[in-house]
Enzyme design. Sequence first.
Site, PDB file in Angstrom:
ATOM      1  N   GLU A  85       0.820  -1.207   0.000  1.00 44.71           N
ATOM      2  CA  GLU A  85       0.000   0.000   0.000  1.00 44.71           C
ATOM      3  C   GLU A  85       0.858   1.263   0.000  1.00 44.71           C
ATOM      4  O   GLU A  85       1.976   1.266   0.511  1.00 44.71           O
ATOM      5  CB  GLU A  85      -0.917  -0.014   1.231  1.00 44.71           C
ATOM      6  CG  GLU A  85      -1.917  -1.154   1.168  1.00 44.71           C
ATOM      7  CD  GLU A  85      -2.800  -1.300   2.390  1.00 44.71           C
ATOM      8  OE1 GLU A  85      -3.838  -1.963   2.263  1.00 44.71           O
ATOM      9  OE2 GLU A  85      -2.474  -0.775   3.462  1.00 44.71           O
ATOM     10  N   CYS A 110       7.347  -4.871  15.119  1.00 48.89           N
ATOM     11  CA  CYS A 110       6.926  -4.057  16.266  1.00 48.89           C
ATOM     12  C   CYS A 110       5.486  -4.452  16.605  1.00 48.89           C
ATOM     13  O   CYS A 110       4.639  -4.520  15.701  1.00 48.89           O
ATOM     14  CB  CYS A 110       6.993  -2.577  15.924  1.00 48.89           C
ATOM     15  SG  CYS A 110       8.622  -2.070  15.331  1.00 48.89           S
ATOM     16  N   CYS A 113       2.266  -2.428  15.325  1.00 49.14           N
ATOM     17  CA  CYS A 113       2.187  -2.039  13.911  1.00 49.14           C
ATOM     18  C   CYS A 113       1.535  -3.149  13.081  1.00 49.14           C
ATOM     19  O   CYS A 113       1.928  -4.313  13.183  1.00 49.14           O
ATOM     20  CB  CYS A 113       3.599  -1.757  13.410  1.00 49.14           C
ATOM     21  SG  CYS A 113       3.734  -1.595  11.619  1.00 49.14           S
ATOM     22  N   GLY A 157       7.164  -1.801   5.776  1.00 53.22           N
ATOM     23  CA  GLY A 157       8.536  -2.294   5.715  1.00 53.22           C
ATOM     24  C   GLY A 157       9.562  -1.403   6.368  1.00 53.22           C
ATOM     25  O   GLY A 157       9.301  -0.243   6.685  1.00 53.22           O
ATOM     26  N   SER A 189      12.359   6.797   6.940  1.00 56.18           N
ATOM     27  CA  SER A 189      12.135   6.504   8.352  1.00 56.18           C
ATOM     28  C   SER A 189      12.657   5.107   8.668  1.00 56.18           C
ATOM     29  O   SER A 189      12.328   4.142   7.985  1.00 56.18           O
ATOM     30  CB  SER A 189      10.637   6.576   8.651  1.00 56.18           C
ATOM     31  OG  SER A 189      10.372   6.128   9.964  1.00 56.18           O
ATOM     32  N   LEU A 213      11.763   6.122  17.532  1.00 56.23           N
ATOM     33  CA  LEU A 213      12.403   5.872  18.830  1.00 56.23           C
ATOM     34  C   LEU A 213      11.435   5.184  19.810  1.00 56.23           C
ATOM     35  O   LEU A 213      11.695   4.085  20.281  1.00 56.23           O
ATOM     36  CB  LEU A 213      12.914   7.213  19.374  1.00 56.23           C
ATOM     37  CG  LEU A 213      13.979   7.160  20.454  1.00 56.23           C
ATOM     38  CD1 LEU A 213      15.206   6.399  20.001  1.00 56.23           C
ATOM     39  CD2 LEU A 213      14.358   8.587  20.872  1.00 56.23           C
ATOM     40  N   HIS A 214      10.368   5.847  20.149  1.00 63.14           N
ATOM     41  CA  HIS A 214       9.266   5.311  20.975  1.00 63.14           C
ATOM     42  C   HIS A 214       9.603   5.013  22.436  1.00 63.14           C
ATOM     43  O   HIS A 214       8.702   4.899  23.260  1.00 63.14           O
ATOM     44  CB  HIS A 214       8.630   4.061  20.365  1.00 63.14           C
ATOM     45  CG  HIS A 214       8.359   4.144  18.905  1.00 63.14           C
ATOM     46  ND1 HIS A 214       8.015   5.311  18.279  1.00 63.14           N
ATOM     47  CD2 HIS A 214       8.406   3.197  17.932  1.00 63.14           C
ATOM     48  CE1 HIS A 214       7.844   5.086  16.979  1.00 63.14           C
ATOM     49  NE2 HIS A 214       8.080   3.827  16.744  1.00 63.14           N
ATOM     50  N   CYS A 334      -0.543   6.031   9.907  1.00 63.27           N
ATOM     51  CA  CYS A 334       0.707   5.365  10.300  1.00 63.27           C
ATOM     52  C   CYS A 334       0.430   4.021  10.957  1.00 63.27           C
ATOM     53  O   CYS A 334      -0.362   3.947  11.893  1.00 63.27           O
ATOM     54  CB  CYS A 334       1.459   6.197  11.339  1.00 63.27           C
ATOM     55  SG  CYS A 334       2.192   7.674  10.698  1.00 63.27           S
TER      56      CYS A 334
HETATM   57  N1  SAH Z   1       9.795   0.745   9.420  1.00 60.61           N
HETATM   58  C1  SAH Z   1      10.013   2.133   9.471  1.00 60.61           C
HETATM   59  C2  SAH Z   1       9.107   2.914   8.538  1.00 60.61           C
HETATM   60  C3  SAH Z   1       7.670   2.479   8.433  1.00 60.61           C
HETATM   61  S1  SAH Z   1       6.680   2.658   9.869  1.00 60.61           S
HETATM   62  C4  SAH Z   1       9.896   2.646  10.876  1.00 60.61           C
HETATM   63  O1  SAH Z   1       9.440   1.919  11.746  1.00 60.61           O
HETATM   64  O2  SAH Z   1      10.329   3.767  11.108  1.00 60.61           O
HETATM   65  C5  SAH Z   1       6.332   4.401   9.878  1.00 60.61           C
HETATM   66  C6  SAH Z   1       5.991   4.967  11.250  1.00 60.61           C
HETATM   67  O3  SAH Z   1       4.700   4.507  11.678  1.00 60.61           O
HETATM   68  C7  SAH Z   1       6.982   4.547  12.332  1.00 60.61           C
HETATM   69  O4  SAH Z   1       7.382   5.653  13.101  1.00 60.61           O
HETATM   70  C8  SAH Z   1       6.156   3.599  13.151  1.00 60.61           C
HETATM   71  O5  SAH Z   1       6.607   3.482  14.456  1.00 60.61           O
HETATM   72  C9  SAH Z   1       4.787   4.201  13.050  1.00 60.61           C
HETATM   73  N2  SAH Z   1       3.708   3.302  13.459  1.00 60.61           N
HETATM   74  C10 SAH Z   1       3.666   1.959  13.356  1.00 60.61           C
HETATM   75  N3  SAH Z   1       2.505   1.481  13.866  1.00 60.61           N
HETATM   76  C11 SAH Z   1       1.802   2.548  14.310  1.00 60.61           C
HETATM   77  C12 SAH Z   1       0.521   2.710  14.919  1.00 60.61           C
HETATM   78  N4  SAH Z   1      -0.253   1.666  15.157  1.00 60.61           N
HETATM   79  N5  SAH Z   1       0.122   3.953  15.216  1.00 60.61           N
HETATM   80  C13 SAH Z   1       0.905   5.029  14.953  1.00 60.61           C
HETATM   81  N6  SAH Z   1       2.111   4.946  14.368  1.00 60.61           N
HETATM   82  C14 SAH Z   1       2.570   3.719  14.040  1.00 60.61           C
HETATM   83 FE1  SF4 Z   2       8.171  -1.689  13.079  1.00 65.12          FE
HETATM   84 FE2  SF4 Z   2       8.257   0.073  11.035  1.00 65.12          FE
HETATM   85 FE3  SF4 Z   2       8.345  -2.569  10.590  1.00 65.12          FE
HETATM   86 FE4  SF4 Z   2       6.079  -1.488  11.442  1.00 65.12          FE
HETATM   87  S1  SF4 Z   2       7.064  -1.088   9.502  1.00 65.12           S
HETATM   88  S2  SF4 Z   2       7.027  -3.406  12.166  1.00 65.12           S
HETATM   89  S3  SF4 Z   2       6.873   0.118  12.778  1.00 65.12           S
HETATM   90  S4  SF4 Z   2       9.869  -1.362  11.689  1.00 65.12           S
END
Ligand code: SAH
Ligand code: SF4
Length: 340
Positions: A85, A110, A113, A157, A189, A213-214, A334
């Site tokens: 997507e 994560c 996500c 990804g 990112s 970071l989170h 996101c």
């Molecule tokens: N993998 C990379 C880029 C894609 S994710 C990364 O993790 O940075 C893009 C952003 O969406 C990241 O900052 C991620 O932490 C955030 N994200 C993932 N799941 C989310 C959710 N359920 N709500 C809000 N942000 C989220």
């Molecule tokens: Fe984590 Fe980014 Fe991968 Fe989602 S897309 S699992 S936030 S690294």
Amino acid sequence: MDFKKLSVFLKEAGLPAFRLKQVHDAVYKNFAVSWDQIPSLPAPLRERLKTDFRINSLDIADTLVSKKGDAVKFCFEMKDGLRIESVLLNLLPEKWSLCVSTQAGCPVRCPFCATGKKGLKRNLSPDEITDQFLAAANYLKTTRSHKIASVIFMGMGEPFYNYESVGEAIKTMTDPDRIGLGQRHISVSTAGHVPAIRRFAKDFPQCNLAVSLHACDDTLRNDLVPLNRTYPLSQLAKALTDYIVMTKRRVFVEYVLMDGINNSRSQAARLNSWLRSVAAPKYFTINIITYNRTGGPYRAPAKDRVKVFAGILEEYGFEVTIRKSLGDDIAGACGQLAGK
Ligand code: SAH
Ligand code: SF4
């Protein structure tokens, strides 16, 4: 689009070289996605090309527009049937940003996500990344006569686990003879892939880097961002210091706020001291992202608590933005991209 193959084909068919340039410009400058959208080619040639060449490697399986019209989600099907997507976001009047995917699924997993839920299916090719741009640009051009102003590698990804393809795609997007965006209009990112951050500083010093970071203690971050087990906070801090020294650029810090998990006052204090150990506050913009629902135990904090958390960080001297959540009604916000 495989231009090498097309060049060989045109040569073997005894066609003049300018035909290649014609197709090249139609694809990269006019965003043609089908041969019929290149009327300057003679019809018989178009018919021949249709059987052997696809201009865009992606089929649009679905296009969803948010109620407010400020977000458009594309669900693309790739040659092997896997789906990815991309989301167009209208953040400023007539300024569209495209969020692209770099992998089908994600190996980082994560737990908050949607993309991470199923693990990695496969890396995308450079064309599969660029073609998201070209298809979305075609859509914007035909439906609203607008252009894409910036690209964010924040879709499905972990871009830095697919560095080669991402690098190739950035080159295509920034090459003046092809798409021609400025490097400053490209943001990548990462969940914190340390060796790739170092490489990115050398290869694309003008592009923007965002780091998810989170959390600023290893125990919590190991859970929230499992890549932390490979590249813990101490290593990430060093890589970011070196990145800032080398590029003199600010880093965008993403912090997904989850109620009762990472939004306490003491966690804000920890974020402050961790960032200060990396560089002065002027080198950071902290993007607070309110958690978007993906099913699971996490909850978004109430709006006022998000503001309180942001306010504390501002008092510490940081530039803070609370990210607008566009497209949550089309599961395009996101972390909601699942490629279903
Ligand atoms: N993998 C990379 C880029 C894609 S994710 C990364 O993790 O940075 C893009 C952003 O969406 C990241 O900052 C991620 O932490 C955030 N994200 C993932 N799941 C989310 C959710 N359920 N709500 C809000 N942000 C989220
Ligand atoms: Fe984590 Fe980014 Fe991968 Fe989602 S897309 S699992 S936030 S690294």
